[in-house]
Design a protein around this motif. Structure first.
Motif, PDB file in Angstrom:
ATOM      1  N   ARG A 216      31.124 -69.271  -3.987  1.00  0.00           N
ATOM      2  CA  ARG A 216      30.486 -70.590  -3.862  1.00  0.00           C
ATOM      3  C   ARG A 216      29.788 -70.982  -5.162  1.00  0.00           C
ATOM      4  NH1 ARG A 216      27.519 -68.591   1.327  1.00  0.00           N
ATOM      5  NH2 ARG A 216      29.303 -68.276   2.725  1.00  0.00           N
ATOM      6  N   ILE A 217      29.183 -70.002  -5.821  1.00  0.00           N
ATOM      7  CA  ILE A 217      28.503 -70.282  -7.090  1.00  0.00           C
ATOM      8  C   ILE A 217      29.505 -70.786  -8.132  1.00  0.00           C
ATOM      9  CG2 ILE A 217      27.440 -69.131  -9.078  1.00  0.00           C
ATOM     10  CD1 ILE A 217      25.827 -67.457  -7.063  1.00  0.00           C
ATOM     11  N   VAL A 218      30.628 -70.092  -8.258  1.00  0.00           N
ATOM     12  CA  VAL A 218      31.634 -70.514  -9.237  1.00  0.00           C
ATOM     13  C   VAL A 218      32.156 -71.904  -8.890  1.00  0.00           C
ATOM     14  CG1 VAL A 218      33.901 -69.996 -10.209  1.00  0.00           C
ATOM     15  CG2 VAL A 218      32.280 -68.145  -9.798  1.00  0.00           C
ATOM     16  N   ARG A 219      32.406 -72.136  -7.622  1.00  0.00           N
ATOM     17  CA  ARG A 219      32.890 -73.456  -7.206  1.00  0.00           C
ATOM     18  C   ARG A 219      31.886 -74.545  -7.581  1.00  0.00           C
ATOM     19  NH1 ARG A 219      36.572 -75.637  -3.593  1.00  0.00           N
ATOM     20  NH2 ARG A 219      35.973 -77.706  -2.860  1.00  0.00           N
ATOM     21  N   ALA A 220      30.609 -74.301  -7.300  1.00  0.00           N
ATOM     22  CA  ALA A 220      29.572 -75.295  -7.606  1.00  0.00           C
ATOM     23  C   ALA A 220      29.491 -75.572  -9.103  1.00  0.00           C
ATOM     24  CB  ALA A 220      28.224 -74.827  -7.078  1.00  0.00           C
ATOM     25  N   ALA A 237      20.872 -73.999 -14.665  1.00  0.00           N
ATOM     26  CA  ALA A 237      21.956 -74.764 -14.050  1.00  0.00           C
ATOM     27  C   ALA A 237      22.069 -74.452 -12.563  1.00  0.00           C
ATOM     28  CB  ALA A 237      23.276 -74.457 -14.754  1.00  0.00           C
ATOM     29  N   LEU A 238      21.930 -73.186 -12.204  1.00  0.00           N
ATOM     30  CA  LEU A 238      22.023 -72.804 -10.795  1.00  0.00           C
ATOM     31  C   LEU A 238      20.836 -73.334  -9.994  1.00  0.00           C
ATOM     32  CD1 LEU A 238      23.371 -69.144 -11.109  1.00  0.00           C
ATOM     33  CD2 LEU A 238      24.604 -71.172 -10.319  1.00  0.00           C
ATOM     34  N   ARG A 239      19.664 -73.336 -10.604  1.00  0.00           N
ATOM     35  CA  ARG A 239      18.507 -73.925  -9.918  1.00  0.00           C
ATOM     36  C   ARG A 239      18.746 -75.407  -9.664  1.00  0.00           C
ATOM     37  NH1 ARG A 239      15.384 -70.765 -14.135  1.00  0.00           N
ATOM     38  NH2 ARG A 239      14.930 -68.758 -13.117  1.00  0.00           N
ATOM     39  N   GLY A 240      19.359 -76.071 -10.635  1.00  0.00           N
ATOM     40  CA  GLY A 240      19.666 -77.478 -10.465  1.00  0.00           C
ATOM     41  C   GLY A 240      20.669 -77.729  -9.352  1.00  0.00           C
ATOM     42  N   LEU A 241      21.461 -76.698  -9.026  1.00  0.00           N
ATOM     43  CA  LEU A 241      22.438 -76.807  -7.943  1.00  0.00           C
ATOM     44  C   LEU A 241      21.870 -76.333  -6.607  1.00  0.00           C
ATOM     45  CD1 LEU A 241      25.552 -75.516  -9.926  1.00  0.00           C
ATOM     46  CD2 LEU A 241      25.174 -77.847  -9.083  1.00  0.00           C
ATOM     47  N   GLY A 242      20.579 -76.031  -6.603  1.00  0.00           N
ATOM     48  CA  GLY A 242      19.921 -75.679  -5.353  1.00  0.00           C
ATOM     49  C   GLY A 242      19.761 -74.202  -5.078  1.00  0.00           C
ATOM     50  N   TYR A 243      20.110 -73.356  -6.035  1.00  0.00           N
ATOM     51  CA  TYR A 243      19.975 -71.918  -5.829  1.00  0.00           C
ATOM     52  C   TYR A 243      18.604 -71.429  -6.292  1.00  0.00           C
ATOM     53  CZ  TYR A 243      24.964 -71.556  -4.857  1.00  0.00           C
ATOM     54  OH  TYR A 243      26.209 -71.694  -4.301  1.00  0.00           O
ATOM     55  N   ARG A 244      18.107 -70.429  -5.614  1.00  0.00           N
ATOM     56  CA  ARG A 244      16.879 -69.751  -6.027  1.00  0.00           C
ATOM     57  C   ARG A 244      17.289 -68.595  -6.928  1.00  0.00           C
ATOM     58  NH1 ARG A 244      12.802 -66.505  -1.921  1.00  0.00           N
ATOM     59  NH2 ARG A 244      11.350 -65.696  -3.510  1.00  0.00           N
ATOM     60  N   VAL A 245      16.866 -68.638  -8.173  1.00  0.00           N
ATOM     61  CA  VAL A 245      17.336 -67.672  -9.171  1.00  0.00           C
ATOM     62  C   VAL A 245      16.155 -67.088  -9.924  1.00  0.00           C
ATOM     63  CG1 VAL A 245      18.812 -67.330 -11.187  1.00  0.00           C
ATOM     64  CG2 VAL A 245      19.466 -69.002  -9.451  1.00  0.00           C
ATOM     65  N   GLU A 246      16.203 -65.773 -10.139  1.00  0.00           N
ATOM     66  CA  GLU A 246      15.220 -65.093 -10.970  1.00  0.00           C
ATOM     67  C   GLU A 246      15.949 -64.289 -12.037  1.00  0.00           C
ATOM     68  OE1 GLU A 246      12.714 -62.715  -8.520  1.00  0.00           O
ATOM     69  OE2 GLU A 246      11.896 -64.430  -7.396  1.00  0.00           O
ATOM     70  N   GLU A 247      15.444 -64.339 -13.254  1.00  0.00           N
ATOM     71  CA  GLU A 247      16.041 -63.561 -14.343  1.00  0.00           C
ATOM     72  C   GLU A 247      15.486 -62.143 -14.299  1.00  0.00           C
ATOM     73  OE1 GLU A 247      16.268 -65.699 -18.171  1.00  0.00           O
ATOM     74  OE2 GLU A 247      15.407 -67.410 -17.066  1.00  0.00           O
ATOM     75  N   SER A 248      16.396 -61.172 -14.369  1.00  0.00           N
ATOM     76  CA  SER A 248      15.986 -59.769 -14.248  1.00  0.00           C
ATOM     77  C   SER A 248      16.098 -59.003 -15.561  1.00  0.00           C
ATOM     78  CB  SER A 248      16.832 -59.072 -13.170  1.00  0.00           C
ATOM     79  OG  SER A 248      18.212 -59.181 -13.449  1.00  0.00           O
ATOM     80  N   GLY A 249      16.410 -59.687 -16.658  1.00  0.00           N
ATOM     81  CA  GLY A 249      16.493 -59.044 -17.967  1.00  0.00           C
ATOM     82  C   GLY A 249      17.910 -58.609 -18.302  1.00  0.00           C
ATOM     83  N   GLY A 250      18.214 -58.587 -19.596  1.00  0.00           N
ATOM     84  CA  GLY A 250      19.522 -58.126 -20.023  1.00  0.00           C
ATOM     85  C   GLY A 250      20.671 -59.003 -19.567  1.00  0.00           C
ATOM     86  N   GLY A 251      20.395 -60.261 -19.326  1.00  0.00           N
ATOM     87  CA  GLY A 251      21.429 -61.177 -18.845  1.00  0.00           C
ATOM     88  C   GLY A 251      21.635 -61.142 -17.348  1.00  0.00           C
ATOM     89  N   GLY A 252      20.875 -60.329 -16.648  1.00  0.00           N
ATOM     90  CA  GLY A 252      21.006 -60.235 -15.198  1.00  0.00           C
ATOM     91  C   GLY A 252      20.274 -61.341 -14.482  1.00  0.00           C
ATOM     92  N   LEU A 253      20.912 -61.919 -13.473  1.00  0.00           N
ATOM     93  CA  LEU A 253      20.298 -62.960 -12.646  1.00  0.00           C
ATOM     94  C   LEU A 253      20.331 -62.504 -11.198  1.00  0.00           C
ATOM     95  CD1 LEU A 253      21.979 -66.212 -14.056  1.00  0.00           C
ATOM     96  CD2 LEU A 253      19.877 -65.091 -14.833  1.00  0.00           C
ATOM     97  N   ASP A 254      19.215 -62.649 -10.508  1.00  0.00           N
ATOM     98  CA  ASP A 254      19.150 -62.415  -9.078  1.00  0.00           C
ATOM     99  C   ASP A 254      19.200 -63.749  -8.367  1.00  0.00           C
ATOM    100  OD1 ASP A 254      18.950 -59.680  -9.353  1.00  0.00           O
ATOM    101  OD2 ASP A 254      16.769 -59.646  -9.240  1.00  0.00           O
ATOM    102  N   VAL A 255      20.207 -63.924  -7.532  1.00  0.00           N
ATOM    103  CA  VAL A 255      20.301 -65.107  -6.687  1.00  0.00           C
ATOM    104  C   VAL A 255      19.794 -64.708  -5.311  1.00  0.00           C
ATOM    105  CG1 VAL A 255      21.870 -66.755  -5.617  1.00  0.00           C
ATOM    106  CG2 VAL A 255      22.210 -66.089  -7.992  1.00  0.00           C
TER     107      VAL A 255
END
Length: 260
Positions: A216-220, A237-255
């Motif tokens: 779903r993320i890729v589709r959005a 960008a993902l927050r703008g699409l309505g997702y709750r996202v936190e950066e975890s360091g090293g390029g990692g994202l927690d959705v």
């Protein structure tokens, strides 16, 4: 943006169409030799002793029919990659129902990793097959290791100067690992489910539905025409699409999701 996807064990039948043309696949100049090596051995293996082939490929008795399918790979009908792979991620991504503009973006940005083909675009035509990333062929050896050098020769250029969104499972992530500047522009996604128990938030890693959410993320992103160049920009960008996202360091994202 370059999006790296795993394949799926589930595949649709080849249907009708022209057979495989290795020279027409993406990265033909750099990968055709490596593809020929795997294809030749896989077809030969599956044209011989069925029990040996079943053991090498790790197939259950119920999947014995996949051996004959592999034996016919050179003459079987080929269809676009986006139509061949099925399963949770691809159902959620639903490439066939994207808008025309999003389909064009998908053709430019999506790469599917495969133990047989290395990496292919969603418009590349392949036959249905069975060969997972953990397979070790008697002659070629471990397929994950087989692909490392050929993919290193073509994918850094394919990554260009934009973001690499790596959504591969562990069995395919080892086939190519971004390095240096490309690694600094690479983002990975972990999906966590948030629940509140007695007023306290608890998070757990999502397993099965992880694939659906990534689809779903890729589709959005494709539908929105998003073109982030860094992991931080992807998070925005993902927050703008309505997702709750936190950066975890090293390029990692927690959705973080509450519903699956």
């Amino acid at each position: 943006m370059l999006v790296l996807l795993p394949p799926s064990e589930g595949k649709s039948d080849g249907g009708r169409g022209r057979p495989l043309d290795l020279g027409a696949l993406s990265f033909a100049e750099g990968l055709t030799g490596a593809r020929e090596t795997v294809l030749d051995e896989l077809v030969g293996l599956c044209s011989g002793d069925e029990e040996k082939a079943r053991g090498v490929l790790g197939l259950s008795e119920g999947l014995r029919g996949e051996i004959a399918k592999n034996a016919a790979l050179r003459t079987a009908p080929a269809r676009p990659v986006g139509e061949i792979y099925t399963g949770v991620l691809y159902d959620a991504l639903s490439l066939g129902t994207l808008s025309p503009a999003a389909k064009r973006r998908a053709a430019r940005s999506l790469l599917v990793f495969s133990a047989l083909w290395g990496a292919v675009g969603v418009r590349d035509r392949i036959p249905s097959y069975r060969c997972s990333g953990g397979v070790k062929l008697p002659g070629t050896g471990a397929l994950g290791a087989h692909w490392r050098r050929p993919l290193e020769g073509v994918l850094p250029d394919a990554a260009g100067g934009g973001l690499v969104l790596d959504l591969r499972s562990s069995g395919y992530a080892g086939m190519w690992k971004p390095k240096d500047e490309v690694a600094r522009r690479t983002a990975t996604v972990r999906v966590l489910q948030s629940t509140v128990v007695d007023g306290v938030e608890k998070r757990s890693v999502v397993s099965h539905f992880n694939k659906a959410i990534k689809g779903r993320i890729v589709r959005a992103l494709l539908e929105a025409g998003a073109a982030p160049r860094t992991p931080a920009a992807l998070a925005e960008a993902l927050r703008g699409l309505g997702y709750r996202v936190e950066e975890s360091g090293g390029g990692g994202l927690d959705v973080i999701v509450t519903e699956l």
